[in-house]
Design a protein around this motif. Structure first.
Motif, PDB file in Angstrom:
ATOM      1  N   GLY A 106       0.821  -1.196   0.000  1.00 37.12           N
ATOM      2  CA  GLY A 106       0.000   0.000   0.000  1.00 37.12           C
ATOM      3  C   GLY A 106       0.858   1.251   0.000  1.00 37.12           C
ATOM      4  N   MET A 107       0.297   2.331   0.523  1.00 36.77           N
ATOM      5  CA  MET A 107       0.990   3.619   0.527  1.00 36.77           C
ATOM      6  C   MET A 107       1.237   4.126   1.945  1.00 36.77           C
ATOM      7  N   ASP A 108       1.085   3.251   2.937  1.00 33.75           N
ATOM      8  CA  ASP A 108       1.186   3.661   4.340  1.00 33.75           C
ATOM      9  C   ASP A 108       2.508   3.278   4.987  1.00 33.75           C
ATOM     10  N   THR A 109       3.461   2.775   4.200  1.00 32.94           N
ATOM     11  CA  THR A 109       4.756   2.361   4.750  1.00 32.94           C
ATOM     12  C   THR A 109       5.884   3.008   3.946  1.00 32.94           C
ATOM     13  N   PRO A 110       6.054   4.334   4.092  1.00 31.89           N
ATOM     14  CA  PRO A 110       7.093   5.017   3.318  1.00 31.89           C
ATOM     15  C   PRO A 110       8.510   4.634   3.714  1.00 31.89           C
ATOM     16  N   GLN A 111       8.664   3.853   4.782  1.00 32.51           N
ATOM     17  CA  GLN A 111       9.986   3.368   5.171  1.00 32.51           C
ATOM     18  C   GLN A 111      10.434   2.181   4.320  1.00 32.51           C
ATOM     19  N   LEU A 112       9.584   1.695   3.434  1.00 31.59           N
ATOM     20  CA  LEU A 112       9.976   0.599   2.555  1.00 31.59           C
ATOM     21  C   LEU A 112      11.160   0.985   1.686  1.00 31.59           C
ATOM     22  N   THR A 113      12.037   0.025   1.468  1.00 27.00           N
ATOM     23  CA  THR A 113      13.190   0.220   0.603  1.00 27.00           C
ATOM     24  C   THR A 113      13.158  -0.819  -0.506  1.00 27.00           C
ATOM     25  N   ALA A 114      13.936  -0.547  -1.542  1.00 24.92           N
ATOM     26  CA  ALA A 114      14.041  -1.519  -2.628  1.00 24.92           C
ATOM     27  C   ALA A 114      14.606  -2.836  -2.119  1.00 24.92           C
ATOM     28  N   ALA A 115      15.548  -2.772  -1.195  1.00 23.67           N
ATOM     29  CA  ALA A 115      16.137  -3.993  -0.653  1.00 23.67           C
ATOM     30  C   ALA A 115      15.091  -4.837   0.076  1.00 23.67           C
ATOM     31  N   ARG A 116      14.242  -4.174   0.857  1.00 20.42           N
ATOM     32  CA  ARG A 116      13.215  -4.921   1.584  1.00 20.42           C
ATOM     33  C   ARG A 116      12.197  -5.521   0.615  1.00 20.42           C
ATOM     34  N   LEU A 117      11.835  -4.775  -0.422  1.00 17.74           N
ATOM     35  CA  LEU A 117      10.891  -5.301  -1.406  1.00 17.74           C
ATOM     36  C   LEU A 117      11.502  -6.471  -2.170  1.00 17.74           C
ATOM     37  N   ALA A 118      12.762  -6.335  -2.537  1.00 20.18           N
ATOM     38  CA  ALA A 118      13.424  -7.432  -3.247  1.00 20.18           C
ATOM     39  C   ALA A 118      13.488  -8.689  -2.378  1.00 20.18           C
ATOM     40  N   ALA A 119      13.721  -8.513  -1.089  1.00 21.20           N
ATOM     41  CA  ALA A 119      13.743  -9.656  -0.178  1.00 21.20           C
ATOM     42  C   ALA A 119      12.368 -10.318  -0.096  1.00 21.20           C
ATOM     43  N   ALA A 120      11.305  -9.505  -0.107  1.00 21.63           N
ATOM     44  CA  ALA A 120       9.955 -10.059  -0.069  1.00 21.63           C
ATOM     45  C   ALA A 120       9.651 -10.839  -1.342  1.00 21.63           C
ATOM     46  N   VAL A 121      10.115 -10.324  -2.482  1.00 22.51           N
ATOM     47  CA  VAL A 121       9.919 -11.030  -3.750  1.00 22.51           C
ATOM     48  C   VAL A 121      10.646 -12.378  -3.714  1.00 22.51           C
ATOM     49  N   ARG A 122      11.862 -12.380  -3.191  1.00 20.76           N
ATOM     50  CA  ARG A 122      12.602 -13.645  -3.093  1.00 20.76           C
ATOM     51  C   ARG A 122      11.901 -14.619  -2.159  1.00 20.76           C
ATOM     52  N   ARG A 123      11.366 -14.099  -1.064  1.00 24.38           N
ATOM     53  CA  ARG A 123      10.664 -14.971  -0.111  1.00 24.38           C
ATOM     54  C   ARG A 123       9.455 -15.611  -0.777  1.00 24.38           C
ATOM     55  N   LEU A 124       8.745 -14.855  -1.598  1.00 21.39           N
ATOM     56  CA  LEU A 124       7.583 -15.390  -2.300  1.00 21.39           C
ATOM     57  C   LEU A 124       8.004 -16.480  -3.287  1.00 21.39           C
ATOM     58  N   GLY A 125       9.186 -16.344  -3.837  1.00 19.22           N
ATOM     59  CA  GLY A 125       9.667 -17.322  -4.797  1.00 19.22           C
ATOM     60  C   GLY A 125      10.347 -18.523  -4.180  1.00 19.22           C
ATOM     61  N   ALA A 126      10.419 -18.586  -2.867  1.00 15.29           N
ATOM     62  CA  ALA A 126      11.102 -19.692  -2.199  1.00 15.29           C
ATOM     63  C   ALA A 126      10.318 -21.002  -2.367  1.00 15.29           C
ATOM     64  N   PRO A 127      11.006 -22.133  -2.341  1.00 22.54           N
ATOM     65  CA  PRO A 127      10.302 -23.417  -2.437  1.00 22.54           C
ATOM     66  C   PRO A 127       9.281 -23.578  -1.314  1.00 22.54           C
ATOM     67  N   ALA A 128       8.229 -24.305  -1.625  1.00 23.02           N
ATOM     68  CA  ALA A 128       7.178 -24.624  -0.649  1.00 23.02           C
ATOM     69  C   ALA A 128       6.513 -23.370  -0.083  1.00 23.02           C
ATOM     70  N   THR A 129       6.465 -22.315  -0.873  1.00 18.99           N
ATOM     71  CA  THR A 129       5.803 -21.075  -0.456  1.00 18.99           C
ATOM     72  C   THR A 129       4.760 -20.686  -1.502  1.00 18.99           C
ATOM     73  N   ASP A 130       3.521 -20.572  -1.067  1.00 20.36           N
ATOM     74  CA  ASP A 130       2.442 -20.151  -1.959  1.00 20.36           C
ATOM     75  C   ASP A 130       2.057 -18.698  -1.747  1.00 20.36           C
ATOM     76  N   ALA A 131       2.372 -18.178  -0.563  1.00 18.59           N
ATOM     77  CA  ALA A 131       1.973 -16.816  -0.220  1.00 18.59           C
ATOM     78  C   ALA A 131       2.938 -16.273   0.826  1.00 18.59           C
ATOM     79  N   VAL A 132       3.030 -14.958   0.891  1.00 23.29           N
ATOM     80  CA  VAL A 132       3.744 -14.304   1.982  1.00 23.29           C
ATOM     81  C   VAL A 132       2.850 -13.202   2.540  1.00 23.29           C
ATOM     82  N   LEU A 133       2.975 -12.972   3.826  1.00 30.16           N
ATOM     83  CA  LEU A 133       2.193 -11.941   4.493  1.00 30.16           C
ATOM     84  C   LEU A 133       3.124 -11.129   5.375  1.00 30.16           C
ATOM     85  N   GLY A 134       3.051  -9.809   5.233  1.00 38.59           N
ATOM     86  CA  GLY A 134       3.852  -8.916   6.048  1.00 38.59           C
ATOM     87  C   GLY A 134       3.007  -8.312   7.147  1.00 38.59           C
ATOM     88  N   PRO A 135       3.165  -8.745   8.387  1.00 36.73           N
ATOM     89  CA  PRO A 135       2.335  -8.216   9.470  1.00 36.73           C
ATOM     90  C   PRO A 135       2.644  -6.753   9.755  1.00 36.73           C
TER      91      PRO A 135
END
Length: 228
Positions: A110-139
């Motif tokens: 969304g637009m409520d976390t301006p502290q997000l960085t490209a590095a953190r987003l890239a890490a989330a993308v990698r986590r989604l692509g990990a084996p045995a992972t269908d979804a990721v959720l950021g609390p």
């Protein structure tokens, strides 16, 4: 290639970030929202190997900082949000991306976390692509969530019926996804910006961004509550 979906509302005075008022006036709150969105868009653009898409409610032409926001998403696919409530709009946005980019995973923020960085987003993308992972959720620290990633974005239909913006939205979203048999990875907890206390706290994490500058311009001489 993962679709990085930004779900946002046009930062129009009186329509966004109303819980920042006071100390902000409606137009000032909208400028803070616009700054948060600009910082988020910058992080998305800097994230390698993703396709950026914006799902927008309202019109940037009516927004604070509208011309600069429009320039920031020039060339992006922009989808109009549709649906009766937030959960429905999110499900529709994922379905629209699934139709436009069949077979591609989606990471939605969304637009409520301006502290997000490209590095953190890239890490989330990698986590989604990990084996045995269908979804990721950021609390989110308030019990909601700041990111949802799905290998099959059509699974976002699980969001329908989940109450949004409540202290147990994150828990109930996770349960709805698990109820579909999805294997869920967990992203780091982030604080999203709902009220002035959140704004001050997040500014401390990213003191040099547009969001921080807008908050600093309005920061009262004493903390909310009256104590020095």
């Amino acid at each position: 290639m993962t679709v990085l979906l930004v779900v946002a509302k046009a930062p129009v005075a009186g329509a966004v970030k109303t819980r920042l008022c006071p100390p902000a006036e409606p137009a000032q709150a909208a400028r803070i929202a616009a700054a948060a969105l600009r910082d988020t868009l910058d992080a998305v653009v800097a994230t390698p190997g993703v396709v950026p898409v914006l799902a927008l409610a309202g019109r940037l032409a009516d927004a604070e900082d509208g011309p600069d926001l429009a320039a920031a998403v020039a060339g992006w696919p922009v989808l109009a949000q549709r649906g009766d409530d937030l959960a429905d709009r999110l499900a529709h946005a994922h379905a629209d991306v699934a139709a436009a980019y069949p077979g591609r995973p989606v990471l939605q923020i969304g637009m409520d976390t301006p502290q997000l960085t490209a590095a953190r987003l890239a890490a989330a993308v990698r986590r989604l692509g990990a084996p045995a992972t269908d979804a990721v959720l950021g609390p989110a620290a308030d019990g909601g969530w700041w990111a949802l990633g799905l290998r099959d974005p059509r699974q976002a239909a699980a969001l329908r019926g989940v109450p949004m913006s409540t202290p147990d939205t994150g828990r109930r979203t996770r349960a709805a996804l698990a109820g579909r048999g999805l294997r869920i990875g967990t992203l780091p907890v982030l604080r999203d910006v709902d009220d002035w206390t959140d704004a001050i706290a997040v500014t401390g994490l990213v003191p040099t961004g547009r969001f921080a500058r807008e908050v600093a311009a309005l920061r009262p001489a004493r903390p909310v509550g009256g104590r020095r």
